[in-house]
Design a protein around this motif. Structure first.
Motif, PDB file in Angstrom:
ATOM      1  N   LEU A  47       0.830  -1.196   0.000  1.00  8.45           N
ATOM      2  CA  LEU A  47       0.000   0.000   0.000  1.00  8.45           C
ATOM      3  C   LEU A  47       0.867   1.249   0.000  1.00  8.45           C
ATOM      4  N   SER A  48       0.387   2.277  -0.643  1.00 13.07           N
ATOM      5  CA  SER A  48       1.067   3.568  -0.630  1.00 13.07           C
ATOM      6  C   SER A  48       0.316   4.500   0.312  1.00 13.07           C
ATOM      7  N   ILE A  49       0.852   4.674   1.524  1.00 15.19           N
ATOM      8  CA  ILE A  49       0.276   5.625   2.465  1.00 15.19           C
ATOM      9  C   ILE A  49       1.381   6.508   3.014  1.00 15.19           C
ATOM     10  N   HIS A  50       1.022   7.708   3.414  1.00 15.26           N
ATOM     11  CA  HIS A  50       1.996   8.666   3.913  1.00 15.26           C
ATOM     12  C   HIS A  50       2.576   8.181   5.243  1.00 15.26           C
ATOM     13  N   PRO A  51       3.872   8.403   5.501  1.00 12.38           N
ATOM     14  CA  PRO A  51       4.432   7.983   6.785  1.00 12.38           C
ATOM     15  C   PRO A  51       3.826   8.693   7.989  1.00 12.38           C
ATOM     16  N   GLY A  52       3.085   9.752   7.723  1.00 13.09           N
ATOM     17  CA  GLY A  52       2.376  10.423   8.807  1.00 13.09           C
ATOM     18  C   GLY A  52       0.933   9.989   8.942  1.00 13.09           C
ATOM     19  N   ALA A  53       0.553   8.894   8.275  1.00 15.78           N
ATOM     20  CA  ALA A  53      -0.839   8.429   8.328  1.00 15.78           C
ATOM     21  C   ALA A  53      -1.258   8.107   9.761  1.00 15.78           C
ATOM     22  N   HIS A  54      -2.480   8.436  10.079  1.00 11.86           N
ATOM     23  CA  HIS A  54      -3.030   8.281  11.428  1.00 11.86           C
ATOM     24  C   HIS A  54      -2.852   6.867  11.963  1.00 11.86           C
ATOM     25  N   VAL A  55      -3.077   5.860  11.123  1.00  8.20           N
ATOM     26  CA  VAL A  55      -3.000   4.465  11.562  1.00  8.20           C
ATOM     27  C   VAL A  55      -1.611   4.101  12.065  1.00  8.20           C
ATOM     28  N   LEU A  56      -0.569   4.682  11.492  1.00  8.94           N
ATOM     29  CA  LEU A  56       0.797   4.323  11.851  1.00  8.94           C
ATOM     30  C   LEU A  56       1.222   4.904  13.197  1.00  8.94           C
ATOM     31  N   HIS A  57       0.525   5.919  13.666  1.00  3.39           N
ATOM     32  CA  HIS A  57       0.915   6.592  14.899  1.00  3.39           C
ATOM     33  C   HIS A  57      -0.093   6.382  16.027  1.00  3.39           C
ATOM     34  N   TYR A  58      -1.371   6.269  15.682  1.00  2.00           N
ATOM     35  CA  TYR A  58      -2.402   6.208  16.715  1.00  2.00           C
ATOM     36  C   TYR A  58      -3.298   4.975  16.599  1.00  2.00           C
ATOM     37  N   ALA A  59      -2.849   3.994  15.811  1.00  2.34           N
ATOM     38  CA  ALA A  59      -3.484   2.674  15.749  1.00  2.34           C
ATOM     39  C   ALA A  59      -4.967   2.725  15.411  1.00  2.34           C
ATOM     40  N   SER A  60      -5.321   3.602  14.503  1.00  8.73           N
ATOM     41  CA  SER A  60      -6.726   3.695  14.075  1.00  8.73           C
ATOM     42  C   SER A  60      -6.997   2.615  13.030  1.00  8.73           C
ATOM     43  N   THR A  61      -7.344   1.447  13.504  1.00 11.80           N
ATOM     44  CA  THR A  61      -7.569   0.322  12.600  1.00 11.80           C
ATOM     45  C   THR A  61      -8.460  -0.721  13.262  1.00 11.80           C
ATOM     46  N   CYS A  62      -9.217  -1.422  12.459  1.00 12.06           N
ATOM     47  CA  CYS A  62      -9.961  -2.598  12.907  1.00 12.06           C
ATOM     48  C   CYS A  62     -10.100  -3.534  11.712  1.00 12.06           C
ATOM     49  N   PHE A  63     -10.514  -4.755  11.981  1.00 14.58           N
ATOM     50  CA  PHE A  63     -10.590  -5.731  10.896  1.00 14.58           C
ATOM     51  C   PHE A  63     -11.583  -6.825  11.263  1.00 14.58           C
ATOM     52  N   GLU A  64     -11.838  -7.689  10.298  1.00 15.28           N
ATOM     53  CA  GLU A  64     -12.648  -8.884  10.510  1.00 15.28           C
ATOM     54  C   GLU A  64     -11.906 -10.090   9.961  1.00 15.28           C
ATOM     55  N   GLY A  65     -12.351 -11.269  10.370  1.00 21.38           N
ATOM     56  CA  GLY A  65     -11.817 -12.503   9.832  1.00 21.38           C
ATOM     57  C   GLY A  65     -12.972 -13.476   9.649  1.00 21.38           C
ATOM     58  N   LEU A  66     -13.220 -13.901   8.432  1.00 25.00           N
ATOM     59  CA  LEU A  66     -14.310 -14.829   8.144  1.00 25.00           C
ATOM     60  C   LEU A  66     -13.891 -15.756   7.016  1.00 25.00           C
ATOM     61  N   LYS A  67     -14.700 -16.769   6.766  1.00 25.61           N
ATOM     62  CA  LYS A  67     -14.304 -17.787   5.805  1.00 25.61           C
ATOM     63  C   LYS A  67     -15.394 -18.068   4.777  1.00 25.61           C
ATOM     64  N   ALA A  68     -14.948 -18.392   3.578  1.00 24.67           N
ATOM     65  CA  ALA A  68     -15.809 -18.929   2.532  1.00 24.67           C
ATOM     66  C   ALA A  68     -15.395 -20.379   2.287  1.00 24.67           C
ATOM     67  N   PHE A  69     -16.386 -21.246   2.042  1.00 22.71           N
ATOM     68  CA  PHE A  69     -16.136 -22.674   1.894  1.00 22.71           C
ATOM     69  C   PHE A  69     -16.680 -23.174   0.561  1.00 22.71           C
ATOM     70  N   ARG A  70     -16.001 -24.147   0.004  1.00 25.05           N
ATOM     71  CA  ARG A  70     -16.487 -24.807  -1.205  1.00 25.05           C
ATOM     72  C   ARG A  70     -17.433 -25.927  -0.802  1.00 25.05           C
ATOM     73  N   MET A  71     -18.666 -25.867  -1.302  1.00 24.30           N
ATOM     74  CA  MET A  71     -19.682 -26.857  -0.976  1.00 24.30           C
ATOM     75  C   MET A  71     -19.481 -28.134  -1.802  1.00 24.30           C
ATOM     76  N   PRO A  72     -20.104 -29.229  -1.396  1.00 24.37           N
ATOM     77  CA  PRO A  72     -19.970 -30.481  -2.156  1.00 24.37           C
ATOM     78  C   PRO A  72     -20.406 -30.359  -3.611  1.00 24.37           C
ATOM     79  N   ASP A  73     -21.352 -29.448  -3.897  1.00 29.49           N
ATOM     80  CA  ASP A  73     -21.809 -29.290  -5.277  1.00 29.49           C
ATOM     81  C   ASP A  73     -20.959 -28.308  -6.074  1.00 29.49           C
ATOM     82  N   GLY A  74     -19.876 -27.797  -5.463  1.00 27.46           N
ATOM     83  CA  GLY A  74     -18.984 -26.873  -6.146  1.00 27.46           C
ATOM     84  C   GLY A  74     -19.281 -25.415  -5.891  1.00 27.46           C
ATOM     85  N   ASP A  75     -20.444 -25.110  -5.321  1.00 23.57           N
ATOM     86  CA  ASP A  75     -20.789 -23.732  -4.988  1.00 23.57           C
ATOM     87  C   ASP A  75     -19.888 -23.234  -3.855  1.00 23.57           C
ATOM     88  N   VAL A  76     -19.762 -21.927  -3.727  1.00 22.87           N
ATOM     89  CA  VAL A  76     -18.968 -21.325  -2.658  1.00 22.87           C
ATOM     90  C   VAL A  76     -19.888 -20.500  -1.773  1.00 22.87           C
TER      91      VAL A  76
END
Length: 341
Positions: A47-76
């Motif tokens: 990623l191209s972000i400025h070295p003074g970006a808020h996230v790099l100094h004050y930890a302004s960040t959040c995220f998620e983690g989830l999954k997609a699965f391949r079904m027996p019929d090939g659908d996702v």
């Protein structure tokens, strides 16, 4: 056998280490002047972000983690997308960041999955999705202000088992003084909470040889550095009730719902380290999370003593609940709760 990589995603061999292989593209949108930009699909690259970006100094960040699965019929299909969308909005509010509307986030997740279908491993592998929100305002003087600019993107990674060793029982160090995160902030899925736990986890691994640390400040059992915590036996499932001190895991909610459906008495109450020691004389302990699904505990370490769980083996109730949950996720069992979409 060959390793599972982007060039060979559907081999039955063990995939590359969790989270180290990525799709070629990701979806992204940016928040500037109070407006979110049109969603783009771009190559996965630095990623191209400025070295003074808020996230790099004050930890302004959040995220998620989830999954997609391949079904027996090939659908996702994606597992419990609605709950993850809601939790992202909650986390964004707690870290004072603007979040894209839920329908935009859903569009980006589904687009990322569609563009990554060719690298989705066969079960029990999955496509792990990492929606990420960061503050990008260039202002190192904004320690007491929210970032007025942001970037949101969705990464995809083909994954297998989260814990090295797969189904082996885990060893857990009980930390009965320190908290995993700041009081009232534990329910935010933000990197700062993982960072605050990391020194304890690393110390536990280096000094005690454990896999994880269970945080129990003043004896109150909460969660590990990356997972929710359960006690289980043939009749009951015990876990801490939801409060702001720890992450409200989507897998945790799934396990609670599934256990009740399977006939377990689900007990949500506060409990102590002494309660753990008493329970494991005849019962089991386990961890839950999107990445790990359900992992059995084989040993606790506390005050220099070891407390073995189920003769150091993964217990039958842990196995039963894990198999039932994975069965729904992968489409081999009926999705009676409507969790796949």
């Amino acid at each position: 056998m060959e390793e599972a990589t982007l060039d060979n995603p559907q081999t039955t061999a063990k995939p590359a280490p969790f989270g180290t292989v990525f799709a070629d593209t990701m979806t992204v949108t940016r928040y500037v002047d109070g407006v979110w930009s049109e969603v783009e699909s771009i190559p996965v690259a630095p990623l191209s972000i400025h070295p003074g970006a808020h996230v790099l100094h004050y930890a302004s960040t959040c995220f998620e983690g989830l999954k997609a699965f391949r079904m027996p019929d090939g659908d996702v299909r994606i597992f419990r997308l609605d709950r993850h969308l809601a939790r992202l909005q909650q986390s964004a509010g707690l870290v004072c960041l603007p979040a894209p509307p839920t329908d935009v986030v859903e569009q980006m997740v589904r687009q990322t999955v569609a563009e990554s279908r060719n690298i989705l491993p066969t079960p029990p592998g999955a496509l792990y999705l990492r929606p990420t929100l960061i503050g990008t305002e260039t202002n190192i003087g904004a320690a007491g202000a929210a970032s007025t600019e942001a970037m949101f993107y969705v990464l995809a990674s083909p994954v297998g088992d989260y814990f090295s060793g797969g189904g082996r029982p885990l060893s857990i160090l009980i930390e009965d003084q320190q908290m995993r995160s700041a009081p009232g902030f534990g329910q935010a899925k933000t990197g700062g909470n993982y960072a605050s736990a990391l020194r304890h986890v690393i110390r536990g691994r280096n000094e005690q040889g454990v896999d994880q640390v269970l945080f129990c400040p003043n004896g109150d059992v909460q969660e590990t550095g990356a997972s929710n915590f359960f006690l289980v036996n043939d009749r009951q499932l015990l876990t801490k009730p939801l409060d702001s001190s720890f992450l409200h895991g989507v897998t945790r909610d799934s396990v609670v719902t599934l256990a009740s459906h399977l006939g377990y008495e689900v007990i949500e109450r506060d409990f102590t380290v002494d309660d753990i020691k008493d329970w494991i004389k005849t019962g089991e302990a386990m961890l839950s999370g999107t990445a790990a699904v359900l992992a059995g505990v084989g040993k606790f370490v506390h005050d220099g003593r070891e407390y073995v769980v189920n003769d150091g083996k993964i217990g039958p109730n842990t196995q039963r609940l894990r198999e039932a949950l994975v069965g729904i996720q992968t489409g081999t069992d009926e999705d009676v709760f409507g969790w796949l979409s």
